[in-house]
Design a protein around this motif. Structure first.
Motif, short mmCIF file in Angstrom:
data_model
loop_
_atom_site.label_atom_id
_atom_site.label_comp_id
_atom_site.label_asym_id
_atom_site.label_seq_id
_atom_site.Cartn_x
_atom_site.Cartn_y
_atom_site.Cartn_z
N THR A 73 0.85 -1.19 0.00
CA THR A 73 0.00 0.00 0.00
C THR A 73 0.89 1.24 0.00
O THR A 73 2.07 1.19 0.30
CB THR A 73 -0.91 0.06 1.24
N THR A 74 0.29 2.38 -0.31
CA THR A 74 0.94 3.68 -0.12
C THR A 74 -0.09 4.63 0.46
O THR A 74 -1.26 4.30 0.62
CB THR A 74 1.47 4.26 -1.45
N ASP A 75 0.39 5.85 0.77
CA ASP A 75 -0.54 6.85 1.31
C ASP A 75 -1.50 7.38 0.26
O ASP A 75 -2.36 8.20 0.56
CB ASP A 75 0.22 8.01 1.98
N ASP A 76 -1.37 6.93 -0.98
CA ASP A 76 -2.35 7.28 -2.02
C ASP A 76 -3.48 6.26 -2.10
O ASP A 76 -4.22 6.21 -3.09
CB ASP A 76 -1.66 7.36 -3.38
N ASP A 77 -3.59 5.43 -1.08
CA ASP A 77 -4.63 4.40 -0.98
C ASP A 77 -4.51 3.32 -2.05
O ASP A 77 -5.50 2.67 -2.40
CB ASP A 77 -6.04 5.03 -1.04
N GLU A 78 -3.31 3.11 -2.58
CA GLU A 78 -3.09 1.99 -3.48
C GLU A 78 -3.07 0.70 -2.65
O GLU A 78 -2.55 0.67 -1.56
CB GLU A 78 -1.75 2.15 -4.21
N PHE A 79 -3.64 -0.34 -3.22
CA PHE A 79 -3.68 -1.63 -2.50
C PHE A 79 -3.62 -2.75 -3.52
O PHE A 79 -4.36 -2.76 -4.50
CB PHE A 79 -4.96 -1.74 -1.67
N ALA A 80 -2.70 -3.67 -3.30
CA ALA A 80 -2.57 -4.83 -4.17
C ALA A 80 -2.09 -6.00 -3.34
O ALA A 80 -1.46 -5.82 -2.29
CB ALA A 80 -1.62 -4.55 -5.32
N TYR A 81 -2.37 -7.23 -3.80
CA TYR A 81 -1.88 -8.40 -3.07
C TYR A 81 -1.62 -9.54 -4.04
O TYR A 81 -2.13 -9.58 -5.15
CB TYR A 81 -2.88 -8.84 -1.99
N ARG A 82 -0.78 -10.46 -3.58
CA ARG A 82 -0.47 -11.68 -4.32
C ARG A 82 -0.53 -12.85 -3.34
O ARG A 82 0.15 -12.85 -2.31
CB ARG A 82 0.91 -11.60 -4.97
N LEU A 83 -1.34 -13.86 -3.66
CA LEU A 83 -1.54 -15.02 -2.80
C LEU A 83 -1.13 -16.28 -3.57
O LEU A 83 -1.61 -16.52 -4.68
CB LEU A 83 -3.01 -15.12 -2.39
N GLY A 84 -0.23 -17.06 -2.98
CA GLY A 84 0.29 -18.22 -3.70
C GLY A 84 0.45 -19.44 -2.83
O GLY A 84 0.31 -19.39 -1.60
N LEU A 85 0.73 -20.57 -3.46
CA LEU A 85 1.00 -21.82 -2.77
C LEU A 85 2.03 -22.60 -3.59
O LEU A 85 1.83 -22.83 -4.79
CB LEU A 85 -0.28 -22.65 -2.62
N HIS A 86 3.13 -23.01 -2.94
CA HIS A 86 4.18 -23.76 -3.60
C HIS A 86 4.62 -24.94 -2.74
O HIS A 86 4.73 -24.82 -1.52
CB HIS A 86 5.40 -22.88 -3.89
N GLU A 87 4.87 -26.06 -3.39
CA GLU A 87 5.55 -27.20 -2.75
C GLU A 87 7.01 -27.14 -3.20
O GLU A 87 7.31 -27.16 -4.39
CB GLU A 87 4.90 -28.52 -3.18
N PHE A 88 7.92 -27.08 -2.22
CA PHE A 88 9.34 -26.91 -2.52
C PHE A 88 10.11 -28.22 -2.47
O PHE A 88 11.34 -28.22 -2.65
CB PHE A 88 9.96 -25.90 -1.55
N ASN A 89 9.43 -29.33 -2.22
CA ASN A 89 10.12 -30.62 -2.17
C ASN A 89 9.23 -31.71 -2.74
O ASN A 89 9.02 -32.76 -2.13
CB ASN A 89 10.53 -30.94 -0.72
N LEU A 90 8.72 -31.48 -3.95
CA LEU A 90 7.83 -32.45 -4.59
C LEU A 90 8.57 -33.76 -4.82
O LEU A 90 9.72 -33.78 -5.28
CB LEU A 90 7.34 -31.88 -5.91
N LEU A 91 7.92 -34.86 -4.47
CA LEU A 91 8.46 -36.22 -4.62
C LEU A 91 9.73 -36.45 -3.82
O LEU A 91 10.47 -37.41 -4.06
CB LEU A 91 8.73 -36.52 -6.10
N GLY A 92 10.00 -35.56 -2.85
CA GLY A 92 11.20 -35.72 -2.02
C GLY A 92 12.49 -35.45 -2.76
O GLY A 92 13.56 -35.86 -2.30
N ARG A 93 12.43 -34.71 -3.91
CA ARG A 93 13.60 -34.53 -4.75
C ARG A 93 13.87 -33.05 -5.07
O ARG A 93 14.38 -32.72 -6.14
CB ARG A 93 13.45 -35.33 -6.05
N ASN A 94 13.50 -32.18 -4.16
CA ASN A 94 13.80 -30.75 -4.31
C ASN A 94 13.17 -30.14 -5.57
O ASN A 94 13.69 -29.19 -6.14
CB ASN A 94 15.33 -30.53 -4.33
N ILE A 95 12.04 -30.69 -5.99
CA ILE A 95 11.30 -30.14 -7.14
C ILE A 95 10.30 -29.10 -6.61
O ILE A 95 9.56 -29.37 -5.66
CB ILE A 95 10.58 -31.24 -7.92
N ILE A 96 10.28 -27.93 -7.25
CA ILE A 96 9.39 -26.85 -6.83
C ILE A 96 8.22 -26.77 -7.81
O ILE A 96 8.41 -26.72 -9.02
CB ILE A 96 10.14 -25.51 -6.80
#
Length: 418
Positions: free
Chosen positions: A105-128
């Protein structure tokens, strides 16, 4: 006869020395639950039958601590039989199915967001694998796949798709126009690790850029829909060492892209930049962190210049894409202090100064020193850290501008700012 005796003694001495050389009998993995032991062994330099070398073992431990699935790692060596030894790698794992959230945000009332989900160890092999949804006036999304060791302990692959739509200011002479900007892309990268410290990414990206004017187009500003190809290379030198929330060492990452276009309003261009990172431990609970970015692109006099001044990228508190340029110099420096630590929880405070300057499209290097282009934003922040969850750092920063036409504002996010 005497010479033959001397030569024979040297040969026997050499064989005895070789026979006494310490050898790795077996490499054993302990503490891992989700990260597969076979994967750890495949990326480790230490192998059964190899020479026992503490420097090589220490390098393996550093590599393991850089994995998203590992919060900490250490080794032990035990005698087996004769001159052979068992090496144990002890793993403390992170939780790796991680949500992410960035709000700014800023004092100009700007508002934005990013929502995510990641698996960082897929199959136990460090696959993201994962993706995100973004709301910045308009909706956007992305899906990412990254497997650094998919084919071998040196060769991997990354595939990315994103469809991003935002409201972007475009800076014409005497006027700032608002556009609805959409970028839809598909990217494939080959990943190659030369050695422990040096790696390369090389690949291509096909994307479509769409600019639609917002509001009444009284000055007949252009609207564009352009198909582009991008060739991309990243070279990284990484000599960072991690101890839970603390980082020390040096890292350099060079990015270069060459973009082809089918429209003269958005001509072919190159863009390159280098990020230099330096981290230093200060006492038992302090960490000094620095990032310097230096970048240049083709210096076309275009309102669609590639480098932006942005809250969530380079200067905290400045606003969402408030300016653009064809060159950039940005320095972020901050001091992080652990205020409280108990079991898995850490509270960290930080004081920072974000500063940067840009070259105007079609301008010269003198633009870097012009007051209108220089931004300096000191500020304060807090970090709420979970030691056993990868990148589980909730941050809140407040930046306050002290240069010409400055703003102020909060920046929220997951992970350190840099």
């Amino acid at each position: 006869m005497f010479k033959r005796t001397i030569i024979l003694l040297f040969l026997i001495s050499g064989l005895c020395s070789y026979g006494q050389e310490k050898i790795v009998h077996d490499l054993k993995i302990q503490g891992n639950k989700n990260l597969k032991a076979s994967f750890i062994k495949s990326i480790s330099t230490v192998k059964p039958g190899s020479k026992l070398d503490s420097l090589v073992i220490a390098q393996d431990i550093l590599r393991l601590k850089r994995l998203p699935s590992v919060s900490h790692a250490y080794y032990q060596v035990f005698s087996s039989e004769g001159n052979q030894y068992n090496v144990f790698y002890n793993i403390e794992e992170n939780f790796t199915l991680i949500p992410s959230l960035n709000v700014y945000t800023t004092d100009d009332d700007e508002f934005a967001y990013r929502l995510g989900l990641h698996e960082f160890n897929l199959l136990g092999r460090n696959i993201i694998f994962g993706g995100f949804y973004q709301k910045d006036i308009y909706s956007s999304y992305a899906v990412n796949f990254r497997a650094p060791y998919l084919f071998s302990n040196k060769l991997g692959l990354a595939v990315n798709h994103q469809d991003l739509t935002t409201q972007e200011p475009v800076f014409f002479e005497g006027e700032t126009a608002s556009y609805k900007y959409r970028n839809k892309s598909f990217e494939v990268l080959g990943l190659y690790e030369f050695d422990f410290k040096n790696r390369l990414e090389l690949g291509g990206n096909y994307f479509v850029e769409d600019y639609k004017f917002k509001g009444e187009n009284t000055n007949n500003r252009p609207e564009l829909n352009v198909h582009k190809w991008l060739i991309k290379g990243i070279y990284e030198y990484n000599n960072l060492d991690y101890y839970y929330q603390y980082v020390s060492g040096f890292r350099s990452q060079f990015n270069f892209q060459y973009v082809t276009s089918t429209n003269s309003m958005l001509p072919d261009f190159f863009i390159g930049w280098n990020d230099f990172f330096y981290f230093k431990r200060v006492g038992a609970k302090g960490n000094w962190a620095n990032r310097l970015r230096i970048g240049l692109s083709t210096n076309d006099n275009t309102p669609f210049a590639p480098f932006s001044v942005d809250n969530n990228l380079n200067v905290r508190g400045v606003g969402n894409t408030i300016d653009r340029g064809t060159g950039v110099i940005v320095l972020n420096t901050e001091y992080r202090q652990t205020l409280y630590e108990k079991n898995w929880f850490i509270l960290q405070g930080n004081a920072f100064v974000d500063s940067g300057t840009w070259r105007n499209p079609g301008g010269d290097f003198g633009d870097f020193s012009k007051a209108d282009n220089v931004k300096v934003y000191p500020g304060l922040g807090l970090r709420f850290i979970h030691k056993k969850v990868y990148n589980a750092i909730f941050r809140i920063d407040y930046g306050y501008g002290i240069t010409k036409n400055a703003t102020k504002g909060f920046v929220f996010g997951i992970g350190q700012y840099f």
